[in-house]
Scaffold this active site. Structure first.
Site, PDB file in Angstrom:
ATOM      1  N   SER A  64       0.725  -1.168   0.032  1.00 23.77           N
ATOM      2  CA  SER A  64       0.059   0.187   0.042  1.00 23.77           C
ATOM      3  C   SER A  64       0.952   1.319  -0.123  1.00 23.77           C
ATOM      4  CB  SER A  64      -0.920  -0.149   1.128  1.00 23.77           C
ATOM      5  OG  SER A  64      -1.828   1.189   1.109  1.00 23.77           O
ATOM      6  N   ASP A 276      -3.123   6.614  -2.913  1.00 24.40           N
ATOM      7  CA  ASP A 276      -1.970   5.848  -2.316  1.00 24.40           C
ATOM      8  C   ASP A 276      -1.449   4.601  -3.217  1.00 24.40           C
ATOM      9  OD1 ASP A 276      -4.083   4.100  -1.967  1.00 24.40           O
ATOM     10  OD2 ASP A 276      -3.382   3.441  -0.151  1.00 24.40           O
ATOM     11  N   ASP A 280      -6.455   2.437  -2.816  1.00 25.37           N
ATOM     12  CA  ASP A 280      -7.451   2.234  -2.181  1.00 25.37           C
ATOM     13  C   ASP A 280      -7.858   3.345  -1.121  1.00 25.37           C
ATOM     14  OD1 ASP A 280      -5.675   1.760  -0.017  1.00 25.37           O
ATOM     15  OD2 ASP A 280      -6.279  -0.085   0.599  1.00 25.37           O
ATOM     16  N   ASN A 372      -8.100   9.156   6.552  1.00 25.57           N
ATOM     17  CA  ASN A 372      -7.184   8.970   5.617  1.00 25.57           C
ATOM     18  C   ASN A 372      -7.476   8.814   4.158  1.00 25.57           C
ATOM     19  OD1 ASN A 372      -8.042   6.172   5.325  1.00 25.57           O
ATOM     20  ND2 ASN A 372      -6.459   5.544   6.871  1.00 25.57           N
ATOM     21  N   SER A 497       0.136   2.775  21.264  1.00 24.72           N
ATOM     22  CA  SER A 497       0.494   2.210  20.158  1.00 24.72           C
ATOM     23  C   SER A 497       0.317   0.747  20.112  1.00 24.72           C
ATOM     24  CB  SER A 497       2.033   2.767  19.788  1.00 24.72           C
ATOM     25  OG  SER A 497       2.556   1.861  18.898  1.00 24.72           O
ATOM     26  N   GLY A 498       0.176   0.299  18.695  1.00 22.01           N
ATOM     27  CA  GLY A 498       0.026  -1.199  18.311  1.00 22.01           C
ATOM     28  C   GLY A 498       1.255  -1.796  18.181  1.00 22.01           C
ATOM     29  N   ARG A 504      -0.151   7.397  22.216  1.00 19.61           N
ATOM     30  CA  ARG A 504      -0.435   8.279  21.497  1.00 19.61           C
ATOM     31  C   ARG A 504      -1.667   9.304  22.184  1.00 19.61           C
ATOM     32  NH1 ARG A 504       2.628   7.143  17.405  1.00 19.61           N
ATOM     33  NH2 ARG A 504       2.728   4.898  16.725  1.00 19.61           N
TER      34      ARG A 504
END
Length: 598
Positions: A64, A276, A280, A372, A497-498, A504
Site C-alpha cells: 500500500s 495511495d 484504495d 485517511n 501504540s500497536g 499516542r
C-alpha cells in the site's frame, strides 16, 4: 495433503531465523527480502480457506502506502471483505512456524476449522508495481499449487480491483464480470449515465489532476480513462514513469504533510486528488486564491456522499435506514454537521476498515470513511432491488431513482477504492453544480494536535468504549476529563501504540492554541501516570506537526489501527454559530496552517 511435497517446497522458501511477523488489518508488511516464506505460506493458507468456505479466496501482494522497498500480503475473503479474525491468527501462526513445525501447524488449522481436504480450492492473485512483487507473487502460486489448489493470476491490479474480482466470482457474476474490462465498464457506464443528468456544473470544464503515487493506480486509470472521458478529463501525475513509489507523493504524504505532492503544479482553485500506492485511499485538495493549501479528507468525502444520498432518498420518498460510520479520528465538526444539519445518524467504531465495513452492513445504506480517505458505501440487497424497481417507473421520482441506481453501480462495495470514489465524487459535484471550494465550505474543521509519549510499557494503558476512554492506569481518564473542561469544543484521548512503547495523544479544540495546550497537558498526565521515560513532554511544536485530522503522522499504518473519542462539545451554541466563530478565528490564525473556509 501431501506433507512430503509441502516440506520439500517449503525448504525452497525458507524462513529467516528469528523473524516474527503479525498479521494485522493490512496483512503482513515488512522489507520485501524477508517475505518469500510468508508468501509461500499464505498460498497454502488461501487454499485451506478456500476449501473451508467452498469459495474463491484472493491474495493481494502489496504494501500500500509503505516505501517501495517494503512489500506485504493480505488475503481477501469470499465477499471481498477482510480475512476473518480467527484466520488472521492462523496466518500469524503459520508465518512464524519453524520449518520442522510446518506440517503440525497446517494439520492443526485444518482440524480446528474442519477443512475438507478433498474439497476443490480456487485462489485469485493480484500484485502492485513494486520491483519485488512479481517474484513474491510466484511464491504465493507455489504455495497454492503444492496443496493442489487452482488459481488465476490477474497480474497487476489495484487492491480494490482484486477485492472486486473475488466478490464477482463468489456471486456468480451478479455483482459484475470478474475481469478488468468488466470493472472498467461497470463503473464507467454508471459514471457516464450520471454525468449526462448534470444540468449545470460548478466547473464549466470537468477536469481533475490526479497524483497516482507512482503506483498501480496510474497504470489502471490510464487503461480506464477512455471509458469515461466524455464525462471527465484526468491529468495524471506521479504516474510511475519516474520517481519512486509513495516517495514525496500519494494520499498518505499529502494528508500527513498537509501539502501537495512533488511533481504537481497547482493553480488556484484547481481540483486535485491523490491516490495511495495501491489505490484504495483518496484525498482531495486545492490552493485558494491566496495560495493557501486546503485538504479535503475522508471526513468531507463521507459528508458529501451521505448528504447526496440523503437528498436522493427524500426525492424518491423512501425512508430508508441510512447511517454514516466514522472512526473517532473523524473531525468533530464533520460529526456535528452530519448529525445536526443533515440529520444523518453517525456511528463510531474502532479504527480499522474491517470494523467500519462490518458496522456499515447493519444499515439499508451505510457510508464509511476513515479520515485517511479509505472508504465506500454499502447498499443492502433489498434496497438495491427497491431502487431498481423505482427506476423503471414512469413518474417524477424516476430521475432520482435512476441516479441512485447508477450511484450504487459506481461504488465498489467490496472495499474502499480510490478510482471508484473519485468517480462518485466527480459525479456528485457535477450533479450538484459544486466547485471544490463550495464542497470544502460545508463546515470548518476543528484544529487538533497529535503527540506521542514514550513509556516503559505501553500495556499500562488499557481502554474501553471503542478506545475512547482510558481504564488504566487509575486516575488518568479523570485527569483527561478535567483538562478537557478547560477548553471550548474540546476532546482528548490517549491510547497505546500497536507497535511500540509509546502512548499516542490526540486533542481537539476551538483554536489551534487551545488544541496545542490541551495535547501538551494530556501528554504530561500520561507521562506522570503511565510510567513515562526519557524527557518530559515539552510545549512548542514544529510547523510540520500541525495536521488537522490524524493519519499516519507517526509512521505508516498508524491511523489504520486505532480510534479517537467522539466529540465532547459545549452544547450551548448552535452548529452555525460555532462555524462562524471558527471562521473568524481561522482567518486570524492562517499562519498556523488551519484548513480555512473562504
Amino acid at each position: 495433503m501431501d506433507l512430503g511435497a509441502i516440506t520439500k517446497y517449503s525448504a525452497l522458501h525458507a524462513k529467516p531465523n528469528g523473524l516474527i511477523l503479525q498479521y494485522g488489518t493490512a496483512g503482513f508488511r515488512t522489507k520485501a527480502e524477508h517475505l518469500d516464506h510468508v508468501m509461500f505460506r499464505m498460498g497454502l493458507l488461501a487454499v485451506l480457506r478456500s476449501k473451508q468456505t467452498k469459495s474463491t479466496i484472493g491474495v493481494m501482494v502489496t504494501a500500500s502506502h509503505n516505501p517501495e522497498e517494503d512489500n506485504g500480503v493480505k488475503l481477501v475473503d469470499p465477499l471481498g471483505e477482510m480475512l476473518a479474525p480467527s484466520w488472521e491468527e492462523h496466518a500469524t501462526c503459520l508465518a512464524n512456524a519453524e520449518e520442522q513445525d510446518m506440517q503440525r501447524v497446517l494439520i492443526d488449522i485444518s482440524e480446528k476449522e474442519a477443512v475438507n481436504l478433498q474439497q476443490d480450492a480456487f485462489v485469485v492473485i493480484g500484485r502492485d508495481t513494486r520491483p519485488s512483487s512479481e517474484k513474491l507473487s510466484q511464491s504465493v502460486i507455489d504455495g497454492v499449487t503444492v496443496l493442489g489448489g487452482q488459481f488465476h493470476d490477474y497480474g497487476l491490479l489495484t487492491t480494490p480491483q482484486l477485492h472486486y474480482m473475488v466478490y464477482c466470482r463468489n456471486t456468480g457474476g451478479r455483482y459484475g464480470k470478474a475481469t478488468i474490462e468488466g470493472y472498467y465498464q461497470k463503473l464507467s457506464k454508471a459514471f457516464v449515465e450520471l454525468t449526462k443528468q448534470a444540468s449545470c456544473s460548478g466547473d464549466e470544464y470537468r477536469s481533475l489532476k490526479v497524483d497516482c503515487a507512482n503506483g498501480i493506480g496510474a497504470l489502471k486509470l490510464r487503461e480506464m480513462e477512455h471509458y469515461f472521458s466524455q464525462g471527465l478529463s484526468v491529468q495524471l501525475f506521479n504516474d510511475g514513469s519516474k520517481g519512486k513509489l509513495n516517495h514525496l507523493c500519494g494520499a498518505d504524504f499529502v494528508k500527513s504533510h498537509q501539502k501537495p505532492p512533488q511533481g504537481m503544479e497547482i493553480k488556484s482553485n484547481e481540483r486535485c486528488c491523490s491516490f495511495d500506492g495501491d489505490a484504495d485511499r483518496i484525498v482531495y485538495y486545492y490552493h485558494d486564491a491566496d495560495g493557501h493549501f486546503h485538504l479535503i479528507d475522508g471526513d468531507k468525502i463521507a459528508t458529501l456522499i451521505s448528504s447526496f444520498l440523503k437528498e436522493l432518498l427524500v426525492e424518491i420518498g423512501e425512508s430508508l435506514n441510512i447511517g454514516v460510520v466514522q472512526t473517532a479520528y473523524a473531525n468533530g465538526s464533520s460529526t456535528r454537521y452530519l448529525e445536526e444539519v443533515m440529520k444523518v445518524p453517525v456511528y463510531c467504531t474502532k479504527t480499522g476498515v474491517k470494523h467500519l465495513h462490518h458496522k456499515a452492513q447493519e444499515f439499508d445504506i451505510g457510508v464509511y470513511f476513515e479520515a485517511n480517505g479509505h472508504g465506500t458505501a454499502l447498499f443492502s440487497t433489498a434496497v438495491e432491488m427497491k431502487i431498481k424497481q423505482s427506476a423503471q417507473l414512469e413518474d417524477k421520482k424516476r430521475k432520482a431513482a435512476k441516479m441512485l441506481e447508477n450511484i450504487i453501480d459506481l461504488f465498489n462495495q467490496a472495499a474502499g477504492d480510490a478510482i471508484s470514489d473519485m468517480l462518485v465524487i466527480e459525479a456528485i459535484l457535477a450533479l450538484k453544480g459544486l466547485t471544490v471550494q463550495q464542497w470544502d465550505a460545508l463546515y470548518t474543521d476543528l484544529p487538533n494536535r497529535q503527540l506521542k509519549v514514550q513509556v516503559a510499557d505501553r500495556r499500562v494503558i488499557s481502554t474501553t468504549n471503542a478506545e475512547r476512554q482510558a481504564v488504566t492506569p487509575p486516575g488518568l481518564q479523570e485527569a483527561i476529563n478535567d483538562l478537557v473542561k478547560k477548553y471550548k469544543l474540546s476532546r482528548a484521548f490517549v491510547r497505546p501504540s500497536g507497535t511500540e512503547d509509546v502512548v499516542r495523544v490526540y486533542a481537539e479544540a476551538d483554536s489551534q492554541e487551545s488544541a496545542d495546550h490541551l495535547a501538551h497537558e494530556v501528554s504530561l498526565a500520561v507521562f506522570q501516570l503511565a510510567g513515562g521515560i526519557g524527557e518530559r513532554p515539552q510545549p512548542g511544536y514544529k510547523a510540520a506537526e500541525t495536521t488537522h485530522n490524524i493519519n499516519n503522522a507517526f509512521g505508516p499504518g498508524t491511523a489504520d489501527e486505532h480510534t479517537v473519542p467522539k466529540q465532547c462539545c459545549d452544547g450551548s451554541r448552535s452548529f452555525a454559530k460555532e462555524t462562524r466563530a471558527l471562521k473568524m478565528r481561522s482567518a486570524m490564525a492562517s499562519h498556523r496552517k488551519l484548513i480555512m473556509i473562504n
